[in-house]
Design a protein around this motif. Structure first.
Motif, mmCIF file in Angstrom:
data_model
loop_
_atom_site.group_PDB
_atom_site.id
_atom_site.type_symbol
_atom_site.label_atom_id
_atom_site.label_comp_id
_atom_site.label_asym_id
_atom_site.label_seq_id
_atom_site.Cartn_x
_atom_site.Cartn_y
_atom_site.Cartn_z
ATOM 1 N N SER A 43 0.809 -1.229 0.000
ATOM 2 C CA SER A 43 0.000 0.000 0.000
ATOM 3 C C SER A 43 0.837 1.271 0.000
ATOM 4 O O SER A 43 0.352 2.349 -0.337
ATOM 5 C CB SER A 43 -0.913 0.010 1.234
ATOM 6 O OG SER A 43 -0.151 0.187 2.413
ATOM 7 N N GLY A 44 2.110 1.152 0.394
ATOM 8 C CA GLY A 44 2.975 2.326 0.469
ATOM 9 C C GLY A 44 2.720 3.206 1.676
ATOM 10 O O GLY A 44 3.196 4.344 1.736
ATOM 11 N N VAL A 45 1.991 2.684 2.693
ATOM 12 C CA VAL A 45 1.637 3.503 3.845
ATOM 13 C C VAL A 45 2.875 3.922 4.640
ATOM 14 O O VAL A 45 2.925 5.022 5.198
ATOM 15 C CB VAL A 45 0.633 2.762 4.753
ATOM 16 C CG1 VAL A 45 1.236 1.523 5.373
ATOM 17 C CG2 VAL A 45 0.111 3.693 5.846
ATOM 18 N N GLY A 46 3.895 3.052 4.683
ATOM 19 C CA GLY A 46 5.098 3.395 5.427
ATOM 20 C C GLY A 46 5.784 4.627 4.871
ATOM 21 O O GLY A 46 6.137 5.558 5.613
ATOM 22 N N ILE B 195 3.777 7.814 5.624
ATOM 23 C CA ILE B 195 3.919 8.293 6.998
ATOM 24 C C ILE B 195 5.245 9.033 7.176
ATOM 25 O O ILE B 195 5.305 10.103 7.788
ATOM 26 C CB ILE B 195 3.810 7.119 7.991
ATOM 27 C CG1 ILE B 195 2.374 6.586 8.013
ATOM 28 C CG2 ILE B 195 4.236 7.550 9.392
ATOM 29 C CD1 ILE B 195 2.193 5.338 8.857
ATOM 30 N N ILE B 196 6.327 8.458 6.655
ATOM 31 C CA ILE B 196 7.640 9.095 6.771
ATOM 32 C C ILE B 196 7.635 10.467 6.088
ATOM 33 O O ILE B 196 8.099 11.464 6.649
ATOM 34 C CB ILE B 196 8.739 8.204 6.164
ATOM 35 C CG1 ILE B 196 8.916 6.927 7.002
ATOM 36 C CG2 ILE B 196 10.056 8.958 6.083
ATOM 37 C CD1 ILE B 196 9.413 7.172 8.401
ATOM 38 N N ASN B 197 7.101 10.527 4.873
ATOM 39 C CA ASN B 197 7.055 11.801 4.143
ATOM 40 C C ASN B 197 6.205 12.837 4.882
ATOM 41 O O ASN B 197 6.537 14.028 4.921
ATOM 42 C CB ASN B 197 6.493 11.578 2.738
ATOM 43 C CG ASN B 197 7.440 10.776 1.865
ATOM 44 O OD1 ASN B 197 8.653 10.803 2.072
ATOM 45 N ND2 ASN B 197 6.899 10.044 0.903
ATOM 46 N N TRP B 198 5.124 12.360 5.489
ATOM 47 C CA TRP B 198 4.243 13.254 6.249
ATOM 48 C C TRP B 198 4.984 13.834 7.455
ATOM 49 O O TRP B 198 4.896 15.030 7.744
ATOM 50 C CB TRP B 198 3.004 12.474 6.679
ATOM 51 C CG TRP B 198 2.068 13.230 7.565
ATOM 52 C CD1 TRP B 198 1.272 14.288 7.230
ATOM 53 C CD2 TRP B 198 1.819 12.976 8.958
ATOM 54 N NE1 TRP B 198 0.545 14.703 8.327
ATOM 55 C CE2 TRP B 198 0.861 13.919 9.393
ATOM 56 C CE3 TRP B 198 2.294 12.037 9.870
ATOM 57 C CZ2 TRP B 198 0.389 13.954 10.712
ATOM 58 C CZ3 TRP B 198 1.828 12.057 11.170
ATOM 59 C CH2 TRP B 198 0.885 13.012 11.580
ATOM 60 N N GLY C 149 9.747 20.036 8.883
ATOM 61 C CA GLY C 149 10.289 21.161 8.128
ATOM 62 C C GLY C 149 11.787 21.298 8.295
ATOM 63 O O GLY C 149 12.544 20.347 8.085
ATOM 64 N N GLU C 150 12.238 22.458 8.734
ATOM 65 C CA GLU C 150 13.671 22.709 8.881
ATOM 66 C C GLU C 150 14.287 21.906 10.018
ATOM 67 O O GLU C 150 15.508 21.808 10.118
ATOM 68 C CB GLU C 150 13.911 24.202 9.123
ATOM 69 C CG GLU C 150 13.530 25.090 7.941
ATOM 70 C CD GLU C 150 13.818 26.553 8.201
ATOM 71 O OE1 GLU C 150 14.310 26.853 9.321
ATOM 72 O OE2 GLU C 150 13.556 27.388 7.315
ATOM 73 N N GLY C 151 13.437 21.310 10.850
ATOM 74 C CA GLY C 151 13.943 20.519 11.968
ATOM 75 C C GLY C 151 14.724 19.296 11.535
ATOM 76 O O GLY C 151 15.524 18.752 12.298
ATOM 77 N N LEU D 187 13.343 2.867 5.232
ATOM 78 C CA LEU D 187 13.802 3.939 6.114
ATOM 79 C C LEU D 187 15.184 4.441 5.705
ATOM 80 O O LEU D 187 15.436 5.650 5.651
ATOM 81 C CB LEU D 187 13.834 3.452 7.559
ATOM 82 C CG LEU D 187 12.502 3.179 8.251
ATOM 83 C CD1 LEU D 187 12.734 2.575 9.628
ATOM 84 C CD2 LEU D 187 11.677 4.454 8.374
ATOM 85 N N ALA D 188 16.083 3.499 5.441
ATOM 86 C CA ALA D 188 17.457 3.871 5.087
ATOM 87 C C ALA D 188 17.495 4.619 3.751
ATOM 88 O O ALA D 188 18.259 5.575 3.593
ATOM 89 C CB ALA D 188 18.344 2.631 5.024
#
Length: 425
Positions: free
Chosen positions: A299-302, A305-308, A314-316, A347-348
């Motif tokens: 589904s590409g949910v992982g 979530i990471i992109n979200w 942001g700059e953090g 993740l990597a």
């Protein structure tokens, strides 16, 4: 709605059913898997492929091998010897098993290690007069194997996959023992926790009755049948060796099932009785969980979530401590529903190039991906070895409370180690 949103809703509903305990864990997991099929995220073939996965075959084969050892009398003999030396106090026994599993899993897969240890623990439990129990030992066994496997590049696929991404982007790669200091620290902290308070918490939480199969009852009184004992122990040793070397690309499940079939064909174990006594709820949970994990990846949910999370920060993301925290926590949460290998790769692939782009050292980020994805024990579907030990009778709340607590202790320890070792402050 897109597939990632649907998958997230299905997983959320599955978790809610786990918590409410309206249905058995096996039923809830199967419902979640079928929901993925009806939603079009998985094909029926993909969903049910988990039931023929090597992990499921490994569990079935090892349960039969355990029965053979116990029915031949050799299991009881081994149990008496182990009980004499290390089985007098359960807390000590639990810590010893946890540490041994952690050390040995640095050089072999945690699933094969759990499969090898279970017969000995079952033997000790059956001959200890109730002083040692499987329910208090099996989960620490899985935890030790899971954490220890991250200590070298040979222990699990997680460090290898992260290392491959480091190599692909031209960054400094990990040495064989690069992950060892962090893995050792986590193992040491959890061992101390078991000696001080965690064992007591575990005993209080595991308030269900010890699961005992027919072959384990009165095992100390079973006379040794030399023919059956000789064949059974030989098959176990051969399987253990093959688990480590896996010649010709043989799968763990293939090896275990072959050994089990030989024991049945040589009448060292009653095949009908072994199948009848099989802890089928754990088998069904494992097969269905593998289906859910596949749907989660499809589904590409992982990635969503990471992109979200990255967008929110942001700059953090330019702060190495923020990045380490992000990938540790994200890895931990997502690995409750995704296979470690797929998750670490994802993740990597996101985190390491991101670290390089913002001018951070990519090594601690790679480490965060590895350890975040390798500490998930809070659900019965988290990893193969964690699901395997469900034969001890664990409920969802047992995994959530004790497995979750171990995971959080590990996460905090890993975070502190990464910050100190790589000078991120």
């Amino acid at each position: 709605m897109d597939n990632s949103t649907i998958a997230l809703i299905i997983v959320g509903c599955t978790c809610l059913l786990y918590v409410l305990e309206i249905f058995p864990v096996a039923v809830t997991t199967t419902v979640g898997m079928l929901a993925m099929v009806y939603a079009g995220i998985l094909t029926p073939a993909e969903a049910f492929s988990g039931f023929t996965n090597t992990a499921v075959l490994l569990v079935i084969g090892m349960v039969i091998i355990i029965n053979a050892l116990l029915e031949s009398g050799i299991g009881g003999k081994i149990g008496k010897v182990l009980t004499k030396y290390v089985g007098k106090k359960e807390k000590t026994f639990v810590v010893v098993v946890f540490l041994l599993a952690a050390v040995l899993s640095m050089f072999m897969t945690n699933a094969s290690l759990v499969a090898m240890f279970m017969p000995f623990i079952a033997s000790v439990a059956a001959t200890s007069g109730g002083r040692i129990t499987k329910k208090n030992t099996y989960l620490p066994l899985a935890a030790g194997g899971l954490i220890g496997g991250t200590g070298t590049l040979a222990g699990s696929t997680a460090p290898l996959l992260a290392n491959n991404v480091l190599a692909e982007v031209g960054a400094e790669t990990m040495g064989f023992f690069e992950t060892f200091p962090i893995a050792f620290s986590i193992v040491a902290v959890i061992a101390v926790c078991y000696m001080t308070f965690l064992y007591k918490v575990q005993v209080k939480c595991f308030d269900f009755q010890e699961v005992s199969e027919e072959s384990e009852q009165n095992v100390s009184d079973v006379p040794i049948n030399k023919r059956k004992a000789g064949i059974s122990i030989t098959i176990f040793i051969v399987c253990a060796i093959l688990f480590v070397i896996q010649p010709f690309g043989w799968e763990l499940g293939q090896i275990a099932i072959t050994g089990a079939l030989i024991l049945i064909m040589t009448k060292c174990v009653d095949g009908k009785k072994a199948l009848k006594n099989m802890f089928w709820p754990a088998i069904v949970t494992l097969g269905a969980a593998l289906g859910i994990a596949k749907g989660f990846v499809n589904s590409g949910v992982g990635e969503s979530i990471i992109n979200w999370l990255v967008d929110i920060l942001g700059e953090g993301v330019a702060n190495p401590i923020v990045l380490v925290t992000l990938f540790l926590v994200s890895g931990y949460v997502l690995s409750l529903f995704m296979s470690n290998g797929s998750l670490v790769s994802m993740l990597a692939a996101v985190g390491i190039p991101m670290a390089i782009e913002v001018g951070c050292n990519p090594m601690p980020i790679a480490m965060a991906c590895v350890f975040g994805a390798s500490l998930a024990m809070a659900t019965p579907a988290a990893t193969t070895s964690v699901t395997m030990v469900q034969v001890a009778g664990y409920r969802f709340k047992d995994y959530f409370k004790i497995g979750g607590l171990i995971g959080i202790i590990g996460l905090v320890t890993a975070w502190v180690c990464l910050v100190l070792l790589y000078g991120l402050l």
